[in-house]
Design a protein around this motif. Sequence first.
Motif, PDB file in Angstrom:
ATOM      1  N   PRO A  18      -4.038  -5.325 -25.578  1.00 57.29           N
ATOM      2  CA  PRO A  18      -4.830  -6.436 -25.050  1.00 57.29           C
ATOM      3  C   PRO A  18      -4.672  -6.547 -23.547  1.00 57.29           C
ATOM      4  CG  PRO A  18      -2.858  -7.252 -26.153  1.00 57.29           C
ATOM      5  CD  PRO A  18      -2.912  -5.776 -26.412  1.00 57.29           C
ATOM      6  N   THR A  19      -5.758  -6.260 -22.846  1.00 54.59           N
ATOM      7  CA  THR A  19      -5.748  -6.345 -21.389  1.00 54.59           C
ATOM      8  C   THR A  19      -6.951  -7.148 -20.943  1.00 54.59           C
ATOM      9  OG1 THR A  19      -4.778  -4.164 -21.343  1.00 54.59           O
ATOM     10  CG2 THR A  19      -5.533  -5.044 -19.245  1.00 54.59           C
ATOM     11  N   PRO A  20      -6.914  -8.459 -20.969  1.00 59.53           N
ATOM     12  CA  PRO A  20      -8.057  -9.287 -20.619  1.00 59.53           C
ATOM     13  C   PRO A  20      -8.505  -9.010 -19.197  1.00 59.53           C
ATOM     14  CG  PRO A  20      -6.299 -10.591 -21.627  1.00 59.53           C
ATOM     15  CD  PRO A  20      -5.735  -9.242 -21.337  1.00 59.53           C
ATOM     16  N   SER A  21      -9.814  -9.173 -18.982  1.00 61.04           N
ATOM     17  CA  SER A  21     -10.366  -8.891 -17.659  1.00 61.04           C
ATOM     18  C   SER A  21      -9.830  -9.846 -16.609  1.00 61.04           C
ATOM     19  CB  SER A  21     -11.898  -8.983 -17.707  1.00 61.04           C
ATOM     20  OG  SER A  21     -12.288 -10.284 -18.148  1.00 61.04           O
ATOM     21  N   HIS A  22      -9.591 -11.130 -17.026  1.00 60.87           N
ATOM     22  CA  HIS A  22      -9.079 -12.084 -16.041  1.00 60.87           C
ATOM     23  C   HIS A  22      -7.665 -11.733 -15.613  1.00 60.87           C
ATOM     24  CE1 HIS A  22      -7.535 -13.754 -19.857  1.00 60.87           C
ATOM     25  NE2 HIS A  22      -6.547 -14.222 -19.129  1.00 60.87           N
ATOM     26  N   THR A  23      -6.885 -11.065 -16.501  1.00 58.90           N
ATOM     27  CA  THR A  23      -5.533 -10.634 -16.131  1.00 58.90           C
ATOM     28  C   THR A  23      -5.594  -9.537 -15.089  1.00 58.90           C
ATOM     29  OG1 THR A  23      -4.773 -11.172 -18.349  1.00 58.90           O
ATOM     30  CG2 THR A  23      -3.351  -9.761 -17.029  1.00 58.90           C
ATOM     31  N   HIS A 219     -12.022   7.456 -11.162  1.00 58.83           N
ATOM     32  CA  HIS A 219     -11.896   6.890 -12.495  1.00 58.83           C
ATOM     33  C   HIS A 219     -12.373   5.444 -12.533  1.00 58.83           C
ATOM     34  CE1 HIS A 219      -9.499  10.414 -13.544  1.00 58.83           C
ATOM     35  NE2 HIS A 219      -9.616  10.046 -14.794  1.00 58.83           N
ATOM     36  N   GLN A 220     -12.070   4.671 -11.514  1.00 54.22           N
ATOM     37  CA  GLN A 220     -12.492   3.282 -11.485  1.00 54.22           C
ATOM     38  C   GLN A 220     -14.014   3.155 -11.397  1.00 54.22           C
ATOM     39  OE1 GLN A 220     -10.393   1.394  -8.275  1.00 54.22           O
ATOM     40  NE2 GLN A 220      -8.376   1.705  -9.205  1.00 54.22           N
ATOM     41  N   LEU A 221     -14.635   3.969 -10.552  1.00 57.66           N
ATOM     42  CA  LEU A 221     -16.084   3.908 -10.405  1.00 57.66           C
ATOM     43  C   LEU A 221     -16.786   4.340 -11.688  1.00 57.66           C
ATOM     44  CD1 LEU A 221     -16.700   5.253  -6.780  1.00 57.66           C
ATOM     45  CD2 LEU A 221     -16.867   2.916  -7.603  1.00 57.66           C
ATOM     46  N   THR A 222     -16.294   5.429 -12.299  1.00 58.68           N
ATOM     47  CA  THR A 222     -16.911   5.898 -13.547  1.00 58.68           C
ATOM     48  C   THR A 222     -16.775   4.853 -14.631  1.00 58.68           C
ATOM     49  OG1 THR A 222     -16.321   8.173 -12.926  1.00 58.68           O
ATOM     50  CG2 THR A 222     -17.002   7.793 -15.191  1.00 58.68           C
ATOM     51  N   SER A 223     -15.608   4.238 -14.720  1.00 59.92           N
ATOM     52  CA  SER A 223     -15.395   3.202 -15.733  1.00 59.92           C
ATOM     53  C   SER A 223     -16.298   1.997 -15.492  1.00 59.92           C
ATOM     54  CB  SER A 223     -13.927   2.767 -15.727  1.00 59.92           C
ATOM     55  OG  SER A 223     -13.712   1.711 -16.629  1.00 59.92           O
ATOM     56  N   SER A 224     -16.454   1.597 -14.244  1.00 61.96           N
ATOM     57  CA  SER A 224     -17.299   0.439 -13.940  1.00 61.96           C
ATOM     58  C   SER A 224     -18.764   0.706 -14.272  1.00 61.96           C
ATOM     59  CB  SER A 224     -17.160   0.060 -12.464  1.00 61.96           C
ATOM     60  OG  SER A 224     -17.673   1.087 -11.627  1.00 61.96           O
ATOM     61  N   LYS A 225     -19.202   1.960 -14.161  1.00 62.18           N
ATOM     62  CA  LYS A 225     -20.592   2.288 -14.503  1.00 62.18           C
ATOM     63  C   LYS A 225     -20.843   2.054 -15.991  1.00 62.18           C
ATOM     64  CE  LYS A 225     -21.058   5.811 -10.916  1.00 62.18           C
ATOM     65  NZ  LYS A 225     -21.167   7.267 -10.661  1.00 62.18           N
ATOM     66  N   PHE A 226     -19.898   2.431 -16.826  1.00 68.41           N
ATOM     67  CA  PHE A 226     -20.050   2.197 -18.257  1.00 68.41           C
ATOM     68  C   PHE A 226     -20.193   0.704 -18.542  1.00 68.41           C
ATOM     69  CE2 PHE A 226     -18.405   6.508 -18.660  1.00 68.41           C
ATOM     70  CZ  PHE A 226     -19.047   6.970 -19.797  1.00 68.41           C
ATOM     71  N   LYS A 227     -19.377  -0.106 -17.913  1.00 66.43           N
ATOM     72  CA  LYS A 227     -19.414  -1.545 -18.172  1.00 66.43           C
ATOM     73  C   LYS A 227     -20.703  -2.174 -17.654  1.00 66.43           C
ATOM     74  CE  LYS A 227     -14.371  -1.774 -17.912  1.00 66.43           C
ATOM     75  NZ  LYS A 227     -13.198  -2.317 -17.186  1.00 66.43           N
ATOM     76  N   ASN A 348     -11.542   3.744 -21.892  1.00 68.30           N
ATOM     77  CA  ASN A 348     -10.801   4.991 -22.139  1.00 68.30           C
ATOM     78  C   ASN A 348     -10.611   5.777 -20.849  1.00 68.30           C
ATOM     79  OD1 ASN A 348     -10.633   4.388 -24.825  1.00 68.30           O
ATOM     80  ND2 ASN A 348     -12.286   5.737 -25.462  1.00 68.30           N
ATOM     81  N   ILE A 349     -11.661   5.856 -20.034  1.00 66.08           N
ATOM     82  CA  ILE A 349     -11.554   6.590 -18.766  1.00 66.08           C
ATOM     83  C   ILE A 349     -10.645   5.843 -17.797  1.00 66.08           C
ATOM     84  CG2 ILE A 349     -12.848   7.344 -16.733  1.00 66.08           C
ATOM     85  CD1 ILE A 349     -15.174   7.985 -18.534  1.00 66.08           C
ATOM     86  N   MET A 350     -10.785   4.533 -17.736  1.00 62.19           N
ATOM     87  CA  MET A 350      -9.990   3.740 -16.805  1.00 62.19           C
ATOM     88  C   MET A 350      -8.509   3.817 -17.137  1.00 62.19           C
ATOM     89  SD  MET A 350     -10.070   1.851 -14.165  1.00 62.19           S
ATOM     90  CE  MET A 350      -8.920   0.784 -13.314  1.00 62.19           C
ATOM     91  N   ASN A 351      -8.177   3.699 -18.427  1.00 63.23           N
ATOM     92  CA  ASN A 351      -6.781   3.706 -18.854  1.00 63.23           C
ATOM     93  C   ASN A 351      -6.251   5.103 -19.161  1.00 63.23           C
ATOM     94  OD1 ASN A 351      -6.803   0.868 -18.757  1.00 63.23           O
ATOM     95  ND2 ASN A 351      -7.611   0.752 -20.834  1.00 63.23           N
ATOM     96  N   LYS A 352      -7.134   6.117 -19.031  1.00 67.58           N
ATOM     97  CA  LYS A 352      -6.758   7.510 -19.294  1.00 67.58           C
ATOM     98  C   LYS A 352      -6.212   7.654 -20.710  1.00 67.58           C
ATOM     99  CE  LYS A 352      -5.531   7.614 -14.433  1.00 67.58           C
ATOM    100  NZ  LYS A 352      -5.637   6.160 -14.309  1.00 67.58           N
TER     101      LYS A 352
END
Length: 424
Positions: A18-23, A219-227, A348-352
Motif C-alpha cells: 500500500p503506497t497511497p498517492s498522498h504519501t 522510469h518516472q516519466l513512463t510511469s506517469s504516462k500510463f496514469k 510496475n515500471i515505477m516500482n521496478k
Amino acid sequence: MSTKIDNVHISIRNETSPTPSHTKQKKACFFSTLFSPILPTICEHDIKKLIHSFKVGFALFLVSLLYILDPLFEQVGENAMWAIMTIEVIFDFFGGATLSKGLLRGIGTLLGGGLGCLASTLASDLGKIEYTIVVGTLIFVFGAMATYCRLIPSINKRYDYGVTIFILTFNLVAASSLHGDHQVMELAHHRLSAVAMGFSVCIFISLLVFPMWATDELHQLTSSKFKQLASCIEECMEAFLVVGEKESRPIIHVSSCNSVLHSNSSDESLVNFARWEPTHGRFWFCNPWEKHQQITELLMEFASNILSLQGCLKSALQPSSMLLEVIKEPCKNVGLLLGLTMRELGENIMNKKRSNLEVVIMPELQSIKLELILLSTSKLGAIENVEDLAIANFLFLVMEMIDKVELLAKEVEALGKVAGFQTK
C-alpha cells in the motif's frame, strides 16, 4: 461483470504494497514542509533544480581558482578559459548527459588535436605556398567528411557533439600551425589539459554529489504516462455513455494525450543519456533501454486512439439513447478495467516490480472483448443508419484499445524480465 472487475481490482491490490498517492506527495515535498516559512511552494523537482544550480556554481568556483590563484595561473595561463568553457558546455542536469558530453568532448579534442598536429608535421617540409595548399585541403576534406557524418541520423543522435568538437579543434590546430609550427604541440597540449581538468571537476561533482540519473527520470516519466492515459480513457468512456446533451458530458482532459504524442524526442534523449550512466542501484549497463522506446511508441498509439474516441464525442453522428443503454454496462466495465490495467502497469515500471497481470487481467480483457464482439453482431446487426455507424465506430476503437493494452502488458513484462525487476 462488475463483480469480476471488483474482484480483479482487489486481487491485484493485495499483491502490491500500500503506497497511497498522498504519501508519495508528502515524501516528494518533504523539503517543502521543512523550509515552508522560506520556500512555501517548493517541491521535489524544484529542489533538484536548486541542487543542480549549486553544483554548477561550485564547479565554476573550483576551475576559476586556475585564474585566481597565482601559482596555478603560472602553470596553466590563459588556457584556463578552456576549463571554464568545458564546465559551462558539458555540465548537464543528468549524470549520463554530463558523462557523455565530457567523453565526447575529450575524444573530439584528442582526435582533432592529434590529426591537426599530424597534418602540420607532414606538411612542415614543404614551402610556404605548398604548405598552405596542403593544410587548407586537409581542413576542407576533414571538415566536409565530419559534417557529412553529422547528417547521419544514428551518429547525429549520439555523437554529434563529439564530431563538432573534432571539427573545431582540428581547424584551430591546423590553421594555427601556418603562423608558428613550434607552437602547435604546445597549443594542443594546453587545451587538452584544460579540457581534462574541467571534465574531471564536472564528473566528480555530477556523479558523486547528489547525482541526478536519467534512468530514474525515464522510469518516472513512463510511469506517469500510463496514469495520465488511464484517467483519459476513463473520462472518455464516462462521457460517451452519458445520455443527453453534449453540454452535460464531463470534461475530458486530452492535454495528457497530446503530451504523450509529443514526448518521443525527450524520451530518446533520456534513453541516450541512460546508456552512458554508470552502474547504480538496480540499473546495469545491460539494461534494455530500447524497451522504453517500444513502450513509448505503443503509448503514443494508445493516446491517438483516445483522441479518436474523443472525436466520436464531437461528431455530428451520435447514437440514440436506446443503443447507448444496450452497450452501457459492458463499456463501463471496459473503461474501469482499462484504467485499472494502465495504472498497474505504470506502478510496475515505477516500482521496478513484476506482477501476474497476464494471469489476472488479460483473461478479463479477452472476455470483455468477446462480449463486445458478440454484442456488435447480435444487437446491432448490419449497419442500417448513422446511429448504427456511430456505435460500430465506437466499439471498433474500444476493441483497438484493448489490443493495445494487451501489447503494453506484454512489453512491460518483457522489460521486467530483461531488466531484472523483482516479482511482487
